[in-house]
Write a protein that holds these residues in place. Structure first.
Motif, PDB file in Angstrom:
ATOM      1  N   ILE A 364      -1.019  -0.592 -10.000  1.00 20.23           N
ATOM      2  CA  ILE A 364      -0.347  -1.311  -8.915  1.00 20.23           C
ATOM      3  C   ILE A 364       0.782  -2.143  -9.516  1.00 20.23           C
ATOM      4  O   ILE A 364       0.551  -3.014 -10.340  1.00 20.23           O
ATOM      5  CB  ILE A 364      -1.333  -2.220  -8.150  1.00 20.23           C
ATOM      6  CG1 ILE A 364      -2.370  -1.377  -7.405  1.00 20.23           C
ATOM      7  CG2 ILE A 364      -0.580  -3.106  -7.147  1.00 20.23           C
ATOM      8  CD1 ILE A 364      -3.407  -2.190  -6.648  1.00 20.23           C
ATOM      9  N   THR A 365       2.010  -1.856  -9.102  1.00 18.56           N
ATOM     10  CA  THR A 365       3.171  -2.564  -9.654  1.00 18.56           C
ATOM     11  C   THR A 365       3.836  -3.476  -8.626  1.00 18.56           C
ATOM     12  O   THR A 365       4.731  -4.240  -8.961  1.00 18.56           O
ATOM     13  CB  THR A 365       4.225  -1.558 -10.165  1.00 18.56           C
ATOM     14  OG1 THR A 365       4.634  -0.729  -9.076  1.00 18.56           O
ATOM     15  CG2 THR A 365       3.660  -0.707 -11.289  1.00 18.56           C
ATOM     16  N   HIS A 366       3.418  -3.357  -7.362  1.00 20.38           N
ATOM     17  CA  HIS A 366       4.002  -4.193  -6.300  1.00 20.38           C
ATOM     18  C   HIS A 366       2.913  -4.450  -5.266  1.00 20.38           C
ATOM     19  O   HIS A 366       2.207  -3.528  -4.840  1.00 20.38           O
ATOM     20  CB  HIS A 366       5.183  -3.462  -5.660  1.00 20.38           C
ATOM     21  CG  HIS A 366       5.880  -4.252  -4.586  1.00 20.38           C
ATOM     22  ND1 HIS A 366       6.987  -5.022  -4.836  1.00 20.38           N
ATOM     23  CD2 HIS A 366       5.622  -4.389  -3.249  1.00 20.38           C
ATOM     24  CE1 HIS A 366       7.386  -5.597  -3.714  1.00 20.38           C
ATOM     25  NE2 HIS A 366       6.564  -5.229  -2.741  1.00 20.38           N
ATOM     26  N   PHE A 367       2.778  -5.728  -4.822  1.00 19.07           N
ATOM     27  CA  PHE A 367       1.756  -6.045  -3.825  1.00 19.07           C
ATOM     28  C   PHE A 367       2.213  -7.249  -3.010  1.00 19.07           C
ATOM     29  O   PHE A 367       2.481  -8.317  -3.555  1.00 19.07           O
ATOM     30  CB  PHE A 367       0.413  -6.358  -4.494  1.00 19.07           C
ATOM     31  CG  PHE A 367      -0.728  -6.473  -3.518  1.00 19.07           C
ATOM     32  CD1 PHE A 367      -1.447  -5.355  -3.148  1.00 19.07           C
ATOM     33  CD2 PHE A 367      -1.067  -7.704  -2.959  1.00 19.07           C
ATOM     34  CE1 PHE A 367      -2.502  -5.452  -2.236  1.00 19.07           C
ATOM     35  CE2 PHE A 367      -2.110  -7.812  -2.053  1.00 19.07           C
ATOM     36  CZ  PHE A 367      -2.833  -6.679  -1.687  1.00 19.07           C
ATOM     37  N   GLU A 368       2.330  -7.058  -1.704  1.00 15.74           N
ATOM     38  CA  GLU A 368       2.669  -8.151  -0.792  1.00 15.74           C
ATOM     39  C   GLU A 368       1.682  -8.134   0.368  1.00 15.74           C
ATOM     40  O   GLU A 368       1.541  -7.126   1.060  1.00 15.74           O
ATOM     41  CB  GLU A 368       4.090  -7.982  -0.232  1.00 15.74           C
ATOM     42  CG  GLU A 368       5.201  -8.152  -1.246  1.00 15.74           C
ATOM     43  CD  GLU A 368       6.576  -8.033  -0.609  1.00 15.74           C
ATOM     44  OE1 GLU A 368       6.769  -8.639   0.469  1.00 15.74           O
ATOM     45  OE2 GLU A 368       7.412  -7.316  -1.161  1.00 15.74           O
ATOM     46  N   TYR A 369       1.018  -9.285   0.581  1.00 16.33           N
ATOM     47  CA  TYR A 369       0.007  -9.341   1.631  1.00 16.33           C
ATOM     48  C   TYR A 369      -0.094 -10.759   2.167  1.00 16.33           C
ATOM     49  O   TYR A 369      -0.112 -11.728   1.400  1.00 16.33           O
ATOM     50  CB  TYR A 369      -1.352  -8.906   1.092  1.00 16.33           C
ATOM     51  CG  TYR A 369      -2.505  -9.105   2.046  1.00 16.33           C
ATOM     52  CD1 TYR A 369      -2.660  -8.271   3.155  1.00 16.33           C
ATOM     53  CD2 TYR A 369      -3.445 -10.116   1.845  1.00 16.33           C
ATOM     54  CE1 TYR A 369      -3.717  -8.434   4.027  1.00 16.33           C
ATOM     55  CE2 TYR A 369      -4.512 -10.289   2.717  1.00 16.33           C
ATOM     56  CZ  TYR A 369      -4.641  -9.448   3.809  1.00 16.33           C
ATOM     57  OH  TYR A 369      -5.689  -9.614   4.684  1.00 16.33           O
ATOM     58  N   SER A 370      -0.124 -10.890   3.498  1.00 17.98           N
ATOM     59  CA  SER A 370      -0.364 -12.181   4.135  1.00 17.98           C
ATOM     60  C   SER A 370      -1.502 -11.996   5.130  1.00 17.98           C
ATOM     61  O   SER A 370      -1.435 -11.108   5.999  1.00 17.98           O
ATOM     62  CB  SER A 370       0.886 -12.676   4.875  1.00 17.98           C
ATOM     63  OG  SER A 370       1.924 -12.910   3.956  1.00 17.98           O
TER      64      SER A 370
END
Length: 420
Positions: A364-370
């Motif tokens: 995993i090289t990118h992770f965006e979570y809200s």
């Protein structure tokens, strides 16, 4: 037939251009590349124009043009519009000839390129930032010329510019001991291809001239297909040294006569070649500089046993672009994938994804979570890098088997560019 269509670079004019510029420009090396020669079972030679003082061939045409201005024109000074290599060639020429120059550049030009122009021109050059595009900068430059009477130095659509660029071909044929079977030339506005092609067709007519453009800016290819200069409505500006909406009228007329075949190369493929040449040969290239080498794969079956010359046109590459170059390469090679994954909003959902979906070499090289309130599922943007292109199928299959709802972003460029 118009005067534009009648023009064709003469050997005598190219020879005089070579004499005129030889105390300013370098006779750049024609180097055999062992890795490429082994890969294609051919004699692959790189014409290293990236080793010029301004790190591109543009100094040749710029100096040849400016040095032929009248005394009165030189006293008034010169103007050009450019976001890159042409600006540096004009600035260098102004300083060498002791004349005044105005360089119009888009306000969006990276600071590194502006500093390069200022360094080469010193006190002889004024850099003027205007507009957001090259077209806006060119319009401002032409208006300046009309008001002041200063000479406009076009980046490619001028006979003396073309003849200056043609001196690259003169050097190649001086240095090589055997006939050249293929010559791969990067094409932007067409000045380099017109000059090299004209010289080769007169001195080495058996050589196949292959013009190479980025897939996102195929202005010469479209023009040749239409039989006239075509202006593209939109282009991908990533290969900034060869991305133009419209080729020159003069350069096009010559290219019609000398280019044997035009090909286009995806920007991601160009990025892969930049990284390969850096890792294998410690050669630093700008995207336009790698165009000719990136085209070799398309001719793999034809090159065995042949003498092949690739023009490495420049190396003015901002180090801050390397992350984008790596990203584009990974996407093109099928090694980087982006998803919107709708996670169940419960503890352990991400752990399940890591344990059940990711393969042993996936990263995993990118992770965006809200986390969203009052919702059962929360979307996350995830970038995953795989080791082999084939690993993608297993990754997707495991997401389906374990009930993870996803949307694949690589195939949705508008959404992809907005989110990533």
């Amino acid at each position: 037939m118009s005067e534009t269509e009648k023009y064709f670079p003469k050997l005598g004019d190219i020879t005089r251009a070579n004499i005129r510029i030889n105390h300013i420009t370098k006779h750049t090396p024609l180097q055999k590349n062992l890795n490429l020669s082994e890969e294609f079972e051919a004699n692959i030679l790189l014409k290293r124009e990236d080793l010029q003082a301004v790190r591109s061939y543009k100094i040749r045409g710029a100096f040849n043009k400016i040095a032929q201005l009248t005394k009165e024109e030189l006293q008034k000074g010169v103007v050009c519009a450019s976001a890159g290599n042409h600006a540096q060639g004009v600035a260098f020429s102004c300083r060498q000839l002791g004349i005044r120059g105005k360089i119009y550049m888009p306000a969006t030009t990276p600071r590194q390129k502006i500093r390069q122009v200022e360094m080469f021109g010193k006190e002889n050059v004024e850099v003027i930032l205007t507009g957001d595009t090259y077209d806006a900068a060119e319009l401002a430059a032409l208006n300046d010329c009309r008001q002041t009477g200063m000479a406009f130095i076009h980046p490619f659509d001028d006979p003396q510019i073309i003849e200056g660029q043609a001196t690259v071909a003169l050097e190649i044929l001086q240095d090589i001991k055997e006939p050249v079977d293929y010559l791969f030339v990067p094409v932007g506005g067409g000045g380099l291809a017109a000059g090299l092609g004209a010289y080769f067709k007169q001195v080495s007519p058996q050589t196949k001239i292959i013009g190479v453009e980025p897939a996102g800016a195929p202005s010469m290819q479209k023009s040749l297909e239409a039989g006239k200069v075509v202006e593209l409505p939109e282009i991908d500006k990533f290969v900034d040294g060869a991305a133009v909406k419209k080729v020159g009228e003069i350069s096009f007329a010559v290219c019609q006569k000398v280019i044997d075949q035009m090909v286009t190369i995806p920007e991601g493929r160009i990025c892969t070649k930049i990284l390969e040449l850096y890792n294998h040969d410690a050669i630093v290239m700008e995207p336009a500089g790698a165009l000719s080498i990136a085209a070799l794969d398309l001719f793999r079956e034809k090159l065995a046993g042949k003498n092949v010359v690739c023009i490495v046109s420049g190396s003015n590459n901002d180090i801050t672009r390397m992350e984008e170059i790596k990203e584009r390469s990974l996407l093109y090679e099928g090694l980087k994938h982006y998803f919107i994954v709708r996670f169940p909003q419960r503890a352990g959902a991400l752990r399940d994804f890591v344990d059940l979906v990711l393969g042993p070499t996936d990263d995993i090289t990118h992770f965006e979570y809200s986390k969203k309130t009052n919702r059962e599922k929360g979307p996350a943007v995830i970038g995953i890098e795989v080791q082999q292109k084939e690993d993608f199928n297993g990754l997707v299959q495991r997401m389906k088997e374990n009930g993870f709802v996803y949307e694949y972003l690589n195939e949705k460029p508008d959404l992809f560019q907005f989110l990533i």
